[in-house]
Design a protein around this motif. Sequence first.
Motif, PDB file in Angstrom:
ATOM      1  N   LEU A 288       0.839  -1.198   0.000  1.00 49.92           N
ATOM      2  CA  LEU A 288       0.000   0.000   0.000  1.00 49.92           C
ATOM      3  C   LEU A 288       0.875   1.249   0.000  1.00 49.92           C
ATOM      4  CD1 LEU A 288      -2.892   1.195   0.264  1.00 49.92           C
ATOM      5  CD2 LEU A 288      -2.601   1.041   2.748  1.00 49.92           C
ATOM      6  N   LEU A 289       0.631   2.149  -0.960  1.00 49.78           N
ATOM      7  CA  LEU A 289       1.357   3.420  -0.988  1.00 49.78           C
ATOM      8  C   LEU A 289       0.825   4.342   0.118  1.00 49.78           C
ATOM      9  CD1 LEU A 289       1.516   4.266  -4.815  1.00 49.78           C
ATOM     10  CD2 LEU A 289       3.279   3.218  -3.391  1.00 49.78           C
ATOM     11  N   PRO A 290       1.609   5.349   0.492  1.00 46.19           N
ATOM     12  CA  PRO A 290       1.082   6.329   1.448  1.00 46.19           C
ATOM     13  C   PRO A 290      -0.210   6.951   0.918  1.00 46.19           C
ATOM     14  CG  PRO A 290       3.442   6.625   1.145  1.00 46.19           C
ATOM     15  CD  PRO A 290       3.015   5.635   0.116  1.00 46.19           C
ATOM     16  N   SER A 291      -1.084   7.363   1.820  1.00 45.49           N
ATOM     17  CA  SER A 291      -2.365   7.960   1.409  1.00 45.49           C
ATOM     18  C   SER A 291      -2.129   9.296   0.691  1.00 45.49           C
ATOM     19  CB  SER A 291      -3.244   8.186   2.635  1.00 45.49           C
ATOM     20  OG  SER A 291      -2.685   9.196   3.456  1.00 45.49           O
ATOM     21  N   GLU A 292      -3.137   9.750  -0.012  1.00 39.73           N
ATOM     22  CA  GLU A 292      -3.016  11.036  -0.709  1.00 39.73           C
ATOM     23  C   GLU A 292      -2.681  12.150   0.286  1.00 39.73           C
ATOM     24  OE1 GLU A 292      -6.494  11.870  -2.978  1.00 39.73           O
ATOM     25  OE2 GLU A 292      -6.180  10.204  -4.392  1.00 39.73           O
ATOM     26  N   ARG A 293      -3.332  12.133   1.446  1.00 38.68           N
ATOM     27  CA  ARG A 293      -3.066  13.157   2.460  1.00 38.68           C
ATOM     28  C   ARG A 293      -1.619  13.103   2.927  1.00 38.68           C
ATOM     29  NH1 ARG A 293      -6.569  13.457   7.944  1.00 38.68           N
ATOM     30  NH2 ARG A 293      -8.084  14.406   6.535  1.00 38.68           N
ATOM     31  N   ASP A 294      -1.120  11.853   3.164  1.00 43.61           N
ATOM     32  CA  ASP A 294       0.268  11.718   3.624  1.00 43.61           C
ATOM     33  C   ASP A 294       1.247  12.193   2.555  1.00 43.61           C
ATOM     34  OD1 ASP A 294      -0.538  10.728   6.046  1.00 43.61           O
ATOM     35  OD2 ASP A 294      -0.257   8.618   5.519  1.00 43.61           O
ATOM     36  N   MET A 295       0.936  11.900   1.288  1.00 44.07           N
ATOM     37  CA  MET A 295       1.829  12.349   0.215  1.00 44.07           C
ATOM     38  C   MET A 295       1.831  13.871   0.109  1.00 44.07           C
ATOM     39  SD  MET A 295       1.687   9.740  -2.990  1.00 44.07           S
ATOM     40  CE  MET A 295       2.061   7.991  -2.809  1.00 44.07           C
ATOM     41  N   CYS A 296       0.680  14.468   0.308  1.00 42.76           N
ATOM     42  CA  CYS A 296       0.623  15.939   0.282  1.00 42.76           C
ATOM     43  C   CYS A 296       1.552  16.535   1.341  1.00 42.76           C
ATOM     44  CB  CYS A 296      -0.803  16.414   0.521  1.00 42.76           C
ATOM     45  SG  CYS A 296      -1.956  16.061  -0.820  1.00 42.76           S
ATOM     46  N   GLN A 297       1.542  15.929   2.515  1.00 42.45           N
ATOM     47  CA  GLN A 297       2.381  16.424   3.607  1.00 42.45           C
ATOM     48  C   GLN A 297       3.850  16.085   3.378  1.00 42.45           C
ATOM     49  OE1 GLN A 297       0.594  14.658   7.079  1.00 42.45           O
ATOM     50  NE2 GLN A 297      -1.095  16.147   7.154  1.00 42.45           N
ATOM     51  N   MET A 298       4.115  14.865   2.869  1.00 46.39           N
ATOM     52  CA  MET A 298       5.503  14.424   2.654  1.00 46.39           C
ATOM     53  C   MET A 298       6.207  15.262   1.598  1.00 46.39           C
ATOM     54  SD  MET A 298       4.761  10.318   2.665  1.00 46.39           S
ATOM     55  CE  MET A 298       6.318   9.901   1.865  1.00 46.39           C
ATOM     56  N   TYR A 299       5.479  15.586   0.496  1.00 50.53           N
ATOM     57  CA  TYR A 299       6.121  16.231  -0.654  1.00 50.53           C
ATOM     58  C   TYR A 299       5.722  17.684  -0.833  1.00 50.53           C
ATOM     59  CZ  TYR A 299       7.213  11.373  -1.732  1.00 50.53           C
ATOM     60  OH  TYR A 299       7.670  10.081  -1.662  1.00 50.53           O
ATOM     61  N   LYS A 300       4.899  18.170   0.118  1.00 50.32           N
ATOM     62  CA  LYS A 300       4.494  19.592   0.097  1.00 50.32           C
ATOM     63  C   LYS A 300       3.862  19.962  -1.250  1.00 50.32           C
ATOM     64  CE  LYS A 300       6.312  20.369   4.188  1.00 50.32           C
ATOM     65  NZ  LYS A 300       6.597  18.986   4.568  1.00 50.32           N
ATOM     66  N   VAL A 301       2.905  19.139  -1.676  1.00 52.63           N
ATOM     67  CA  VAL A 301       2.193  19.391  -2.934  1.00 52.63           C
ATOM     68  C   VAL A 301       0.692  19.292  -2.667  1.00 52.63           C
ATOM     69  CG1 VAL A 301       4.040  18.545  -4.437  1.00 52.63           C
ATOM     70  CG2 VAL A 301       2.317  16.942  -3.575  1.00 52.63           C
ATOM     71  N   SER A 302      -0.092  19.723  -3.651  1.00 48.12           N
ATOM     72  CA  SER A 302      -1.546  19.697  -3.507  1.00 48.12           C
ATOM     73  C   SER A 302      -2.087  18.290  -3.785  1.00 48.12           C
ATOM     74  CB  SER A 302      -2.186  20.678  -4.485  1.00 48.12           C
ATOM     75  OG  SER A 302      -1.988  20.238  -5.816  1.00 48.12           O
ATOM     76  N   ARG A 303      -3.324  18.052  -3.368  1.00 50.83           N
ATOM     77  CA  ARG A 303      -3.946  16.744  -3.607  1.00 50.83           C
ATOM     78  C   ARG A 303      -4.130  16.506  -5.107  1.00 50.83           C
ATOM     79  NH1 ARG A 303      -8.337  13.998   0.249  1.00 50.83           N
ATOM     80  NH2 ARG A 303      -6.433  14.051   1.477  1.00 50.83           N
ATOM     81  N   SER A 304      -4.421  17.535  -5.884  1.00 45.49           N
ATOM     82  CA  SER A 304      -4.589  17.362  -7.333  1.00 45.49           C
ATOM     83  C   SER A 304      -3.277  16.909  -7.974  1.00 45.49           C
ATOM     84  CB  SER A 304      -5.083  18.662  -7.978  1.00 45.49           C
ATOM     85  OG  SER A 304      -4.116  19.688  -7.839  1.00 45.49           O
ATOM     86  N   THR A 305      -2.131  17.421  -7.462  1.00 46.48           N
ATOM     87  CA  THR A 305      -0.827  16.985  -7.977  1.00 46.48           C
ATOM     88  C   THR A 305      -0.598  15.506  -7.676  1.00 46.48           C
ATOM     89  OG1 THR A 305       0.149  19.184  -7.735  1.00 46.48           O
ATOM     90  CG2 THR A 305       1.667  17.331  -7.814  1.00 46.48           C
ATOM     91  N   VAL A 306      -0.936  15.082  -6.459  1.00 47.75           N
ATOM     92  CA  VAL A 306      -0.790  13.676  -6.084  1.00 47.75           C
ATOM     93  C   VAL A 306      -1.658  12.798  -6.973  1.00 47.75           C
ATOM     94  CG1 VAL A 306      -1.218  11.974  -4.268  1.00 47.75           C
ATOM     95  CG2 VAL A 306      -0.170  14.175  -3.696  1.00 47.75           C
ATOM     96  N   ARG A 307      -2.890  13.231  -7.197  1.00 47.70           N
ATOM     97  CA  ARG A 307      -3.807  12.429  -8.010  1.00 47.70           C
ATOM     98  C   ARG A 307      -3.332  12.326  -9.459  1.00 47.70           C
ATOM     99  NH1 ARG A 307      -9.603  14.595  -5.477  1.00 47.70           N
ATOM    100  NH2 ARG A 307      -9.494  13.302  -3.598  1.00 47.70           N
ATOM    101  N   GLN A 308      -2.774  13.384  -9.993  1.00 52.30           N
ATOM    102  CA  GLN A 308      -2.232  13.344 -11.356  1.00 52.30           C
ATOM    103  C   GLN A 308      -1.055  12.368 -11.447  1.00 52.30           C
ATOM    104  OE1 GLN A 308      -1.922  17.835 -11.843  1.00 52.30           O
ATOM    105  NE2 GLN A 308      -2.374  17.232 -13.958  1.00 52.30           N
ATOM    106  N   ALA A 309      -0.187  12.411 -10.442  1.00 56.68           N
ATOM    107  CA  ALA A 309       0.975  11.507 -10.427  1.00 56.68           C
ATOM    108  C   ALA A 309       0.522  10.050 -10.344  1.00 56.68           C
ATOM    109  CB  ALA A 309       1.900  11.847  -9.265  1.00 56.68           C
TER     110      ALA A 309
END
Length: 238
Positions: free
Chosen positions: A28-49
Amino acid sequence: MPNLPLYQELHDHILKYINSHEYPENGLLPSERDMCQMYKVSRSTVRQALALLEEEHMVYTIHGIGTFVKPKVFEQNLSQFYTFTDDLKNKNISFYSHVLSYEMLIPGRGLALKLRTDRKETYHKLVRLCSARDYPLVIETTYLPKNRFVHIDADTIEKQSLYDYLSSKYGLKVDRATETFVPILPDSEQCELLKISPRIPCILLERFSYEDDCLVEYTSSVVRGDKYVFKIELNNQK
């Protein structure tokens, strides 16, 4: 990287962790929220990736649970005679086999019926674990008649394909082969060798190889069902 959109940079970063196995297969990858915090990006950026990774068949999503690393799968074409070794080497995938055991035996009743031989003939029994990259893929148990192949060098077979060895040493030319495929659940020993859980299905593949209508090889293979896809093209020519 300069001039790359943020989602592409994030995609490349996640992909690096997938390829290095820091994010393991089916993990399981980190959640979208965790990725936003880890990489200092928006949720839309995480979803695109993540969408790009899913488009590339690197991840899969289970609704309500999260995004997982998709396991690598090897495809085997069945339209012509093949060996696992040669097929993967032709795709530039490193492949090697390890001899687990070797012995000579006279087959019991059940095996003799399968081999269509009497119970006085001696056979070589060779058990190998075949792997590609970091993945154990197949447990192969092969029976070869001693009256056709007098001596088998198990050490040499670890360094080349069995068919190449038998062809160069004994002039073997397989004219035809039949195969059957049966879904099975692996036992505890097979799970340990293939590094899988008992819930991962496998395929029991049995091959009978013939030379001038004489059976010269019987191989029973346990193939990881999560790693192999078998493909055949059907032509409807009338």
